[in-house]
Design an enzyme around this catalytic site. Structure first.
Site, PDB file in Angstrom:
ATOM      1  N   TYR A 198       0.915  -1.099   0.170  1.00 30.88           N
ATOM      2  CA  TYR A 198      -0.051  -0.072  -0.123  1.00 30.88           C
ATOM      3  C   TYR A 198       0.951   1.296   0.019  1.00 30.88           C
ATOM      4  O   TYR A 198       1.761   1.452   0.833  1.00 30.88           O
ATOM      5  CB  TYR A 198      -0.901  -0.188   1.232  1.00 30.88           C
ATOM      6  CG  TYR A 198      -1.681   1.247   1.286  1.00 30.88           C
ATOM      7  CD1 TYR A 198      -2.570   1.529   0.590  1.00 30.88           C
ATOM      8  CD2 TYR A 198      -1.310   2.369   2.333  1.00 30.88           C
ATOM      9  CE1 TYR A 198      -3.313   2.790   0.689  1.00 30.88           C
ATOM     10  CE2 TYR A 198      -1.968   3.574   2.538  1.00 30.88           C
ATOM     11  CZ  TYR A 198      -2.932   3.920   1.531  1.00 30.88           C
ATOM     12  OH  TYR A 198      -3.477   5.142   1.310  1.00 30.88           O
ATOM     13  N   SER A 249      -5.095  12.934   7.589  1.00 28.79           N
ATOM     14  CA  SER A 249      -5.240  12.182   6.369  1.00 28.79           C
ATOM     15  C   SER A 249      -6.678  12.122   6.089  1.00 28.79           C
ATOM     16  O   SER A 249      -7.552  11.950   7.030  1.00 28.79           O
ATOM     17  CB  SER A 249      -4.782  10.860   6.669  1.00 28.79           C
ATOM     18  OG  SER A 249      -3.363  10.799   6.894  1.00 28.79           O
ATOM     19  N   ASP A 276       0.010  17.335  -0.276  1.00 24.82           N
ATOM     20  CA  ASP A 276       0.168  16.468   0.935  1.00 24.82           C
ATOM     21  C   ASP A 276       1.211  16.872   1.835  1.00 24.82           C
ATOM     22  O   ASP A 276       1.291  16.639   2.944  1.00 24.82           O
ATOM     23  CB  ASP A 276       0.225  14.895   0.479  1.00 24.82           C
ATOM     24  CG  ASP A 276      -0.109  14.006   1.488  1.00 24.82           C
ATOM     25  OD1 ASP A 276      -0.769  14.102   2.175  1.00 24.82           O
ATOM     26  OD2 ASP A 276       0.874  12.983   1.795  1.00 24.82           O
ATOM     27  N   ARG A 364      -7.578   4.952  -3.925  1.00 26.26           N
ATOM     28  CA  ARG A 364      -6.702   6.006  -4.093  1.00 26.26           C
ATOM     29  C   ARG A 364      -6.479   6.296  -5.847  1.00 26.26           C
ATOM     30  O   ARG A 364      -6.393   5.343  -6.515  1.00 26.26           O
ATOM     31  CB  ARG A 364      -5.364   5.996  -3.907  1.00 26.26           C
ATOM     32  CG  ARG A 364      -5.450   5.887  -2.117  1.00 26.26           C
ATOM     33  CD  ARG A 364      -5.102   7.124  -1.511  1.00 26.26           C
ATOM     34  NE  ARG A 364      -5.524   7.386  -0.050  1.00 26.26           N
ATOM     35  CZ  ARG A 364      -5.131   8.534   0.442  1.00 26.26           C
ATOM     36  NH1 ARG A 364      -4.671   9.682   0.360  1.00 26.26           N
ATOM     37  NH2 ARG A 364      -5.602   8.571   1.986  1.00 26.26           N
TER      38      ARG A 364
HETATM   39  P1  GTP Z   1      -4.647  12.322   2.523  1.00 34.27           P
HETATM   40  O1  GTP Z   1      -4.272  12.195   0.904  1.00 34.27           O
HETATM   41  O2  GTP Z   1      -5.209  11.282   3.202  1.00 34.27           O
HETATM   42  O3  GTP Z   1      -3.630  13.160   3.288  1.00 34.27           O
HETATM   43  O4  GTP Z   1      -6.071  13.085   2.505  1.00 34.27           O
HETATM   44  P2  GTP Z   1      -6.509  14.628   1.980  1.00 34.27           P
HETATM   45  O5  GTP Z   1      -6.264  15.531   3.251  1.00 34.27           O
HETATM   46  O6  GTP Z   1      -5.618  15.097   0.779  1.00 34.27           O
HETATM   47  O7  GTP Z   1      -8.064  14.668   1.880  1.00 34.27           O
HETATM   48  P3  GTP Z   1      -8.958  14.846   0.532  1.00 34.27           P
HETATM   49  O8  GTP Z   1      -8.875  16.250   0.053  1.00 34.27           O
HETATM   50  O9  GTP Z   1      -8.714  13.696  -0.499  1.00 34.27           O
HETATM   51  O10 GTP Z   1     -10.350  14.577   1.261  1.00 34.27           O
HETATM   52  C1  GTP Z   1     -10.729  13.608   1.841  1.00 34.27           C
HETATM   53  C2  GTP Z   1     -12.372  13.291   1.845  1.00 34.27           C
HETATM   54  O11 GTP Z   1     -12.965  14.676   2.487  1.00 34.27           O
HETATM   55  C3  GTP Z   1     -12.908  13.177   0.556  1.00 34.27           C
HETATM   56  O12 GTP Z   1     -13.929  12.332   0.572  1.00 34.27           O
HETATM   57  C4  GTP Z   1     -13.535  14.731   0.195  1.00 34.27           C
HETATM   58  O13 GTP Z   1     -14.731  14.335  -0.708  1.00 34.27           O
HETATM   59  C5  GTP Z   1     -13.818  15.072   1.556  1.00 34.27           C
HETATM   60  N1  GTP Z   1     -13.767  16.485   1.759  1.00 34.27           N
HETATM   61  C6  GTP Z   1     -13.029  17.148   1.334  1.00 34.27           C
HETATM   62  N2  GTP Z   1     -13.086  18.585   1.474  1.00 34.27           N
HETATM   63  C7  GTP Z   1     -14.207  18.690   1.977  1.00 34.27           C
HETATM   64  C8  GTP Z   1     -14.968  19.884   2.363  1.00 34.27           C
HETATM   65  O14 GTP Z   1     -14.646  20.990   2.418  1.00 34.27           O
HETATM   66  N3  GTP Z   1     -16.292  19.335   3.167  1.00 34.27           N
HETATM   67  C9  GTP Z   1     -16.609  18.165   3.380  1.00 34.27           C
HETATM   68  N4  GTP Z   1     -17.874  17.960   3.871  1.00 34.27           N
HETATM   69  N5  GTP Z   1     -15.852  16.969   2.769  1.00 34.27           N
HETATM   70  C10 GTP Z   1     -14.738  17.534   2.261  1.00 34.27           C
HETATM   71  C1  SPV Z   2      -2.395   9.858   4.120  1.00 33.36           C
HETATM   72  O1  SPV Z   2      -2.961   8.807   4.587  1.00 33.36           O
HETATM   73  O2  SPV Z   2      -2.317  10.899   4.715  1.00 33.36           O
HETATM   74  C2  SPV Z   2      -1.923   9.771   2.698  1.00 33.36           C
HETATM   75  C3  SPV Z   2      -1.860   8.569   1.778  1.00 33.36           C
HETATM   76  O3  SPV Z   2      -1.638  10.865   2.155  1.00 33.36           O
HETATM   77  S1  SPV Z   2      -0.620   7.611   2.365  1.00 33.36           S
HETATM   78  O4  SPV Z   2       0.569   8.307   1.258  1.00 33.36           O
HETATM   79  O5  SPV Z   2      -0.791   6.361   1.917  1.00 33.36           O
HETATM   80  O6  SPV Z   2      -0.154   7.916   3.573  1.00 33.36           O
HETATM   81 MN    MN Z   3      -1.609  12.624   3.402  1.00 30.31          MN
END
Ligand code: GTP
Ligand code: SPV
Ligand code: MN
Length: 583
Positions: A198, A249, A276, A364
Site C-alpha cells: 500500500y 489524512s 500533501d 486512491r
Molecule cells: P490524504 O491524502 O489522506 O492526506 O487526504 P487529504 O487531506 O488530501 O483529503 P482529501 O482532500 O482527499 O479529502 C478526503 C475526503 O474528504 C474526500 O472524500 C472529500 O470528498 C472530503 N472533503 C474534502 N474537502 C471537504 C469539504 O470541504 N467538506 C466536506 N464535507 N468534505 C470534504
Molecule cells: C495519508 O494517509 O495521509 C496519505 C496517503 O496521504 S498515504 O501516502 O498512503 O499515507
Molecule cells: Mn497525507
C-alpha cells in the site's frame, strides 16, 4: 546499468545478497521503461486495463484485502534512545529492529526482480530538495514512484554527486500482516518496509522519507517537514498569497489545494503547488518559504466528482493508476460520490451486491501533478514560495468553529499542537474517533512531539524569522443535530480563504475571543449560500463550557509528554484557560 558511487553500489550488492532476487533493474525513469513495466503488470495481473476509450492509459490495481491503508500499529521509529522517538511513536531498539526485519527480507526477492529506484524529493536543482534510493521488488512501486517523485537518471546523478541519500528497502514479502513492519532509522537515514504494497507503507519517498525521516533531519538542520498542502490564492486584483495547510489524512488537503472558485467569487484564482507535504525554511530575509517535495498526487478517490473537485476529476480521466476502486459494466472506474454509472464489480473484483461501498473508502488515484490544470508554474522554483498563512484544521463535528486566527506564532503552535480530528479510512483501525493529531503529524513525526513543539517555537523566535506567517485554524466538518454538514465546503471554502487573505493584508475585522480571533458575521461573505443566520452564528461561535473541557483535555495530552514539553507551550495554554475563566 550500475553506479559510479561506491557506497551505493556496495549497499545494492549487500541487499541483493540478503534478498536473493533473480535480477536487478536500475530504474532510469524513461517512458520506455514505464511502458514495459505496465505491460508486464498487465500480464501478471498486478494491473487491469480500464476502458481505454473513456480512460486512456488508466489502469486498476487491486491490492490484497488486508493491505488497503497505512498501518500505524506496525510503524516504528527506531532511535537509539526510546525517549527521542517519544510517546507519539512506536519504538523498537534499532539493533533488534534490524534483526527482526532482516530475517523477513532474507530470500524475500527469490524469483523476483529487484528494482533500484533513485529519486529526488523536491525540484531537482533545489538546495532544499533531498534524495533517496528505494530498493523494491514491486513494479507497482516503481510506476507510482515515477509519478510521485523526480525518479530516474537525474536523481541518480545528484545522488552520485552529493553522496548523501536516504536508503529505503522495501519488499512486499508474503503480505501477511503478522510479518508486516514499517521501520524507520532516522539516525541512519534508513527505512525498511516489508509485508505491504500500500502507498503510504511502500512508496518510501512519501510518508517514510519526506515526513518521518525528513522531520528528524529538519530539526537538526533548522527547517520543517510537514503534512501540508501548498497553494497560491490569487485575488481579483492580482495579488497572490501562498498558503500551507495541515489537515489530517482524508480531511481535505487535496480538495482545498485544487479548489474551484464558486461563481459568486469571480476573478479569484487558485494555484496548486502540492496536496500533501510541504518542506519549509526561513530564508535570508526572514521569510518562511516552502517547496513541495512531491511531483504527483496519491489522492482519495471517493467523493471526487465534477462538483466537489472538477480539477481532480478532469485530471484522473487519463494516465492514472487507480487502486481499489470499483468498475462499471463497461470497465470504467467507479466510486461512491461519482454522479454517473453504477458499479458492476466491487473493489475486490466481486459482483457488486449493493451491500456497503463498492469502492474501498481509502481507494486512491495516482497521477502526475503535470495533469493538474491549475498546477503552479512555481512548483519547480528551487527557492520555493513565500508563505503568508499557515492553516491547521481537523474533522470536528463539534467544538471547533469554522475559522479562527491565532494571536501570534507561539499561540499558533499551541493551536497546532492541540489539534484533534476524527479518524478516517486512511489508516487501519476504527473510523470517526476523535483523537489528538498535533499539526496533522501524529502518524508522521519522526521524533518526540515535545521536541517537535519546541522546534516549532524556536523556528518562530529566531531573530531571523522576521516575516512569519499568520496561523489559523479551520473546520469544514461541523455537523448539525441531524449529522448534516453545516458548511457547504469544497469551492465555498474560498469564502474563508478570502477572510484569511484579507487578515494577512490588514483589511478584515475580527473579534477577540478566549481562543483567538474570529470573524464577525458580517466579515464572512455568505451571499448566495442560503445559510440562515443561526447556522452562521453556530459556525462562528465559541462555547466556553466545551472549550474549557477542550483546554483541559489538551493539558492532559501535553502531560503525556512530561517535562520535555516546552514551558512556553504550557504558558500559552494557561493563557487560554485564564481568558476562558474570565469570559
Ligand atoms: P490524504 O491524502 O489522506 O492526506 O487526504 P487529504 O487531506 O488530501 O483529503 P482529501 O482532500 O482527499 O479529502 C478526503 C475526503 O474528504 C474526500 O472524500 C472529500 O470528498 C472530503 N472533503 C474534502 N474537502 C471537504 C469539504 O470541504 N467538506 C466536506 N464535507 N468534505 C470534504
Ligand atoms: C495519508 O494517509 O495521509 C496519505 C496517503 O496521504 S498515504 O501516502 O498512503 O499515507
Ligand atoms: Mn497525507
Amino acid at each position: 546499468m550500475t553506479t559510479s558511487n561506491a557506497s551505493l553500489k556496495r549497499w545494492v550488492e549487500d541487499v541483493a545478497r540478503l534478498t536473493q532476487p533473480d535480477s536487478i533493474h536500475w530504474c532510469n525513469g524513461s517512458d520506455a521503461e514505464n511502458s514495459a513495466l505496465i505491460e508486464a503488470m498487465l500480464k501478471s495481473g498486478d494491473l487491469i486495463k480500464l476502458n481505454q476509450d473513456t480512460h486512456p492509459n488508466c489502469y486498476l490495481h487491486r491490492s490484497h484485502p488486508s493491505d488497503v491503508a497505512r498501518v500505524e500499529h506496525l510503524t516504528y521509529v527506531c532511535t537509539r534512545n526510546k525517549e527521542d522517538a517519544g510517546p507519539n511513536n512506536h519504538w523498537m531498539d534499532p539493533i533488534e529492529a534490524h534483526r527482526k526485519v532482516d530475517n523477513l527480507f532474507a530470500g524475500a526477492m527469490k524469483g523476483r526482480t529487484m528494482y533500484v529506484i533513485p529519486y529526488c524529493m523536491g525540484p531537482i536543482d533545489s538546495p532544499f530538495a533531498r534524495c533517496g534510493v528505494e530498493i523494491s521488488d514491486s513494479p507497482y512501486v516503481v510506476v507510482n514512484m515515477r509519478m510521485m517523485t523526480r525518479m530516474g537518471d537525474a536523481a541518480l546523478k545528484r545522488i552520485e554527486r552529493e553522496d548523501k541519500y536516504v536508503k529505503g528497502l522495501h519488499s512486499i514479502g508474503d503480505l501477511n500482516p503478522d510479518r508486516r513492519f514499517i521501520m524507520h532509522f532516522p539516525e541512519e537515514l534508513t527505512i525498511k518496509s516489508v509485508g505491504s504494497g500500500y502507498g503510504g507503507n511502500a512508496l518510501l519517498g512519501k510518508k517514510c522519507h519526506a515526513l518521518r525521516i525528513a522531520s528528524f533531519q529538519a530539526r537538526e538542520e533548522g527547517w520543517l517537514a510537514e503534512h501540508m498542502l501548498l497553494m497560491g490564492l490569487q485575488s481579483p486584483e492580482g495579488k497572490t498569497h501562498y498558503v500551507a495547510a495541515a489537515f489530517p489524512s482524508a480531511c481535505g488537503k487535496t480538495n482545498l489545494a485544487m479548489l474551484v472558485p464558486p461563481n459568486s467569487m469571480p476573478g479569484w484564482k487558485i494555484w496548486t503547488l502540492g496536496d500533501d507535504i510541504s518542506w519549509l525554511h526561513v530564508d535570508d530575509e526572514g521569510q518562511l518559504r516552502a517547496i513541495n517535495p512531491e511531483s504527483g498526487y496519491f489522492g482519495v478517490v471517493p467523493g471526487t466528482n465534477r462538483k466537489t473537485n472538477c480539477n481532480a476529476y478532469d485530471m484522473i480521466q487519463r494516465d492514472t493508476i487507480f487502486t481499489n476502486v470499483a468498475v462499471t459494466e463497461d470497465n470504467q472506474p467507479w466510486w461512491e460520490g461519482l454522479e454517473t454509472g453504477k458499479p458492476a464489480l466491487d473493489w475486490q473484483g466481486k459482483p457488486y451486491t449493493g451491500n456497503g461501498p463498492a469502492a474501498h473508502p481509502n481507494s486512491r488515484f495516482t497521477v502526475s501533478a503535470k495533469q493538474n490544470p491549475i498546477y503552479s508554474t512555481l512548483a519547480d522554483a528551487p527557492e520555493g514560495v513565500p508563505i503568508s498563512a499557515i492553516l491547521f484544521g481537523g474533522r470536528r463535528r463539534e467544538v471547533a468553529p469554522l475559522v479562527y486566527e491565532a494571536r501570534n506564532w507561539a499561540h499558533g503552535v499551541l493551536v497546532g499542537a492541540g489539534m484533534a480530528s476524527e479518524t478516517t479510512a486512511a489508516a487501519v483501525g476504527q473510523m470517526g474517533v476523535v483523537r489528538r493529531d498535533s499539526m496533522a503529524m501524529k502518524p508522521f513525526a519522526g521524533y518526540n512531539f515535545a521536541d517537535y513543539f519546541g522546534h516549532w517555537l524556536k523556528l518562530g523566535s529566531g531573530k531571523n524569522a522576521s516575516k512569519l506567517p499568520k496561523i489559523f485554524h479551520v473546520n469544514w466538518f461541523r455537523q448539525d443535530r441531524n449529522g448534516k454538514f453545516m458548511w457547504p465546503g469544497f469551492g465555498e471554502n474560498l469564502r474563508v480563504l478570502k477572510w484569511i487573505a484579507d487578515r494577512c493584508d490588514g483589511r478584515a475585522e475580527a473579534i477577540e475571543t478566549p481562543i483567538g480571533l474570529v470573524p464577525r458575521k458580517q466579515d464572512l461573505d455568505v451571499s448566495g449560500l442560503n445559510m440562515d443566520a443561526s447556522t452562521l452564528e453556530t459556525l462562528l461561535s465559541i462555547d466556553p463550557a466545551a472549550w474549557r473541557q477542550e483546554i483541559d483535555a489538551i493539558g492532559k495530552y501535553l502531560d503525556e509528554y512530561g517535562s520535555r514539553v516546552p514551558s512556553q507551550l504550557r504558558e500559552e495554554l494557561k493563557g487560554v484557560a485564564k481568558r476562558l475563566e474570565a469570559s
